[in-house]
Scaffold this motif. Sequence first.
Motif, PDB file in Angstrom:
ATOM      1  N   TYR A  49       8.494  56.591   0.771  1.00 16.61           N
ATOM      2  CA  TYR A  49       8.534  56.188  -0.543  1.00 16.61           C
ATOM      3  C   TYR A  49      10.239  56.547  -1.170  1.00 16.61           C
ATOM      4  N   MET A  50      10.644  56.048  -2.102  1.00 16.34           N
ATOM      5  CA  MET A  50      12.294  56.349  -2.382  1.00 16.34           C
ATOM      6  C   MET A  50      12.083  55.406  -3.979  1.00 16.34           C
ATOM      7  N   LEU A  51      12.956  55.991  -4.242  1.00 17.51           N
ATOM      8  CA  LEU A  51      12.716  55.564  -6.480  1.00 17.51           C
ATOM      9  C   LEU A  51      13.703  54.833  -6.392  1.00 17.51           C
ATOM     10  N   SER A  52      13.495  54.036  -7.525  1.00 17.35           N
ATOM     11  CA  SER A  52      14.660  52.867  -7.628  1.00 17.35           C
ATOM     12  C   SER A  52      15.322  53.818  -8.851  1.00 17.35           C
ATOM     13  N   ASP A  53      16.936  52.964  -8.899  1.00 20.94           N
ATOM     14  CA  ASP A  53      17.034  53.126 -10.389  1.00 20.94           C
ATOM     15  C   ASP A  53      17.038  52.363 -11.800  1.00 20.94           C
ATOM     16  N   GLY A  54      16.050  51.262 -11.052  1.00 16.64           N
ATOM     17  CA  GLY A  54      15.355  50.963 -12.558  1.00 16.64           C
ATOM     18  C   GLY A  54      17.124  49.789 -12.807  1.00 16.64           C
ATOM     19  N   THR A  55      17.989  49.128 -11.950  1.00 15.52           N
ATOM     20  CA  THR A  55      18.539  48.450 -12.534  1.00 15.52           C
ATOM     21  C   THR A  55      18.114  46.739 -12.449  1.00 15.52           C
ATOM     22  N   GLY A  56      17.065  46.810 -11.681  1.00 17.93           N
ATOM     23  CA  GLY A  56      16.404  44.973 -11.011  1.00 17.93           C
ATOM     24  C   GLY A  56      15.381  45.069 -10.472  1.00 17.93           C
ATOM     25  N   THR A  57      14.547  43.989 -10.301  1.00 19.72           N
ATOM     26  CA  THR A  57      13.887  43.815  -9.478  1.00 19.72           C
ATOM     27  C   THR A  57      13.790  44.749  -8.383  1.00 19.72           C
ATOM     28  N   ILE A  58      13.171  45.117  -7.663  1.00 21.93           N
ATOM     29  CA  ILE A  58      13.381  45.153  -6.025  1.00 21.93           C
ATOM     30  C   ILE A  58      11.459  44.394  -5.308  1.00 21.93           C
ATOM     31  N   THR A  59      12.450  43.128  -4.466  1.00 21.83           N
ATOM     32  CA  THR A  59      10.869  42.733  -4.121  1.00 21.83           C
ATOM     33  C   THR A  59      11.226  43.297  -2.541  1.00 21.83           C
ATOM     34  N   THR A  60       9.761  42.558  -1.667  1.00 25.45           N
ATOM     35  CA  THR A  60       9.481  43.317  -0.191  1.00 25.45           C
ATOM     36  C   THR A  60      11.052  42.139   0.725  1.00 25.45           C
ATOM     37  N   GLY A  61      10.694  43.063   1.255  1.00 27.76           N
ATOM     38  CA  GLY A  61      11.500  42.198   2.007  1.00 27.76           C
ATOM     39  C   GLY A  61      14.044  42.324   2.116  1.00 27.76           C
ATOM     40  N   GLU A  62      13.411  42.734   0.903  1.00 27.92           N
ATOM     41  CA  GLU A  62      15.687  42.781   0.563  1.00 27.92           C
ATOM     42  C   GLU A  62      15.444  44.093   0.783  1.00 27.92           C
ATOM     43  N   LEU A  63      17.472  44.154   1.070  1.00 29.14           N
ATOM     44  CA  LEU A  63      17.454  45.659   1.199  1.00 29.14           C
ATOM     45  C   LEU A  63      18.040  46.307  -0.272  1.00 29.14           C
ATOM     46  N   VAL A  64      17.698  47.357   0.805  1.00 27.30           N
ATOM     47  CA  VAL A  64      18.873  48.219  -1.008  1.00 27.30           C
ATOM     48  C   VAL A  64      19.824  49.334   0.121  1.00 27.30           C
ATOM     49  N   SER A  65      20.241  49.777  -1.479  1.00 30.71           N
ATOM     50  CA  SER A  65      21.373  50.648  -0.877  1.00 30.71           C
ATOM     51  C   SER A  65      21.302  51.690  -1.595  1.00 30.71           C
ATOM     52  N   PRO A  66      22.131  52.879  -1.658  1.00 25.56           N
ATOM     53  CA  PRO A  66      22.220  54.389  -2.914  1.00 25.56           C
ATOM     54  C   PRO A  66      22.486  53.477  -4.241  1.00 25.56           C
ATOM     55  N   ALA A 117      22.279  58.968  -9.251  1.00 26.41           N
ATOM     56  CA  ALA A 117      21.535  59.602  -8.500  1.00 26.41           C
ATOM     57  C   ALA A 117      20.154  59.840  -7.546  1.00 26.41           C
ATOM     58  N   GLY A 118      20.280  60.071  -6.201  1.00 28.79           N
ATOM     59  CA  GLY A 118      19.223  59.845  -5.374  1.00 28.79           C
ATOM     60  C   GLY A 118      18.077  58.945  -5.502  1.00 28.79           C
ATOM     61  N   ARG A 119      18.626  57.451  -5.899  1.00 25.54           N
ATOM     62  CA  ARG A 119      17.994  56.514  -6.332  1.00 25.54           C
ATOM     63  C   ARG A 119      18.980  55.359  -5.835  1.00 25.54           C
ATOM     64  N   VAL A 120      17.275  54.153  -5.186  1.00 25.35           N
ATOM     65  CA  VAL A 120      18.261  52.886  -4.230  1.00 25.35           C
ATOM     66  C   VAL A 120      18.165  52.127  -5.675  1.00 25.35           C
ATOM     67  N   MET A 121      18.706  50.842  -5.437  1.00 28.08           N
ATOM     68  CA  MET A 121      18.658  49.762  -5.475  1.00 28.08           C
ATOM     69  C   MET A 121      19.245  48.431  -4.943  1.00 28.08           C
ATOM     70  N   GLN A 122      18.880  46.866  -4.939  1.00 26.87           N
ATOM     71  CA  GLN A 122      18.962  46.205  -4.495  1.00 26.87           C
ATOM     72  C   GLN A 122      20.025  45.758  -4.415  1.00 26.87           C
ATOM     73  N   ASP A 123      20.556  45.743  -2.881  1.00 26.10           N
ATOM     74  CA  ASP A 123      21.678  46.112  -2.625  1.00 26.10           C
ATOM     75  C   ASP A 123      22.020  45.560  -0.713  1.00 26.10           C
ATOM     76  N   ASP A 124      22.700  44.832  -0.795  1.00 27.47           N
ATOM     77  CA  ASP A 124      23.142  44.315   0.893  1.00 27.47           C
ATOM     78  C   ASP A 124      24.460  45.015   1.686  1.00 27.47           C
ATOM     79  N   ALA A 125      25.216  45.336   0.711  1.00 26.42           N
ATOM     80  CA  ALA A 125      26.478  46.698   0.588  1.00 26.42           C
ATOM     81  C   ALA A 125      26.743  47.397   1.593  1.00 26.42           C
ATOM     82  N   ASP A 126      25.331  48.251   1.516  1.00 21.93           N
ATOM     83  CA  ASP A 126      25.419  49.626   1.894  1.00 21.93           C
ATOM     84  C   ASP A 126      24.347  50.080   2.301  1.00 21.93           C
ATOM     85  N   PRO A 127      23.542  49.049   2.947  1.00 21.14           N
ATOM     86  CA  PRO A 127      21.823  49.330   3.152  1.00 21.14           C
ATOM     87  C   PRO A 127      21.160  50.660   3.516  1.00 21.14           C
ATOM     88  N   VAL A 128      20.398  51.138   3.392  1.00 23.23           N
ATOM     89  CA  VAL A 128      19.111  52.420   3.850  1.00 23.23           C
ATOM     90  C   VAL A 128      18.295  51.832   4.027  1.00 23.23           C
TER      91      VAL A 128
END
Length: 131
Positions: free
Chosen positions: A80-97, A102-113
């Motif tokens: 489990y991780m926590l969303s930063d709430g800036t956008g919907t995160i859909t199954t299969g999408e890359l997430v980045s810090p 702080a301590g949350r993730v967002m949908q973004d493929d620039a620096d994926p974790v």
Amino acid sequence: MGEYNTQANPLYITTPDEGVDEIAGAAVDQYAILKLNSSNRFVMMAAGDAGNLMVGVALTAAAGNGSAIKVLQIYGITSYMLSDGTGTITTGELVSPSATVAGRVMQDDADPVGTARTTVAATLHAQLQVL
């Protein structure tokens, strides 16, 4: 700092006697993404930190400096991780810090974790599964 415990469970960073480590600084939320500070103690990743700084996910919350915490190494493990709430995160999408929380993730493929295994709405602190 704890050591890699390959005997009992290779997924946890633990100290030999307690099965936990300590955090430095502010409180840490359960499922927050973590990095190590210059003293090799866990802290929540700051907004805008690079993904390569991440060392794991907090399995337990911690109240503040010196508090005990359990950390999951997530490489190849769904967590489990926590969303930063800036956008919907859909199954299969890359997430980045998160760039904003702080301590949350967002949908973004620039620096994926990791890759989202569940979908969450644009809601701050929403729990999602990430591989």
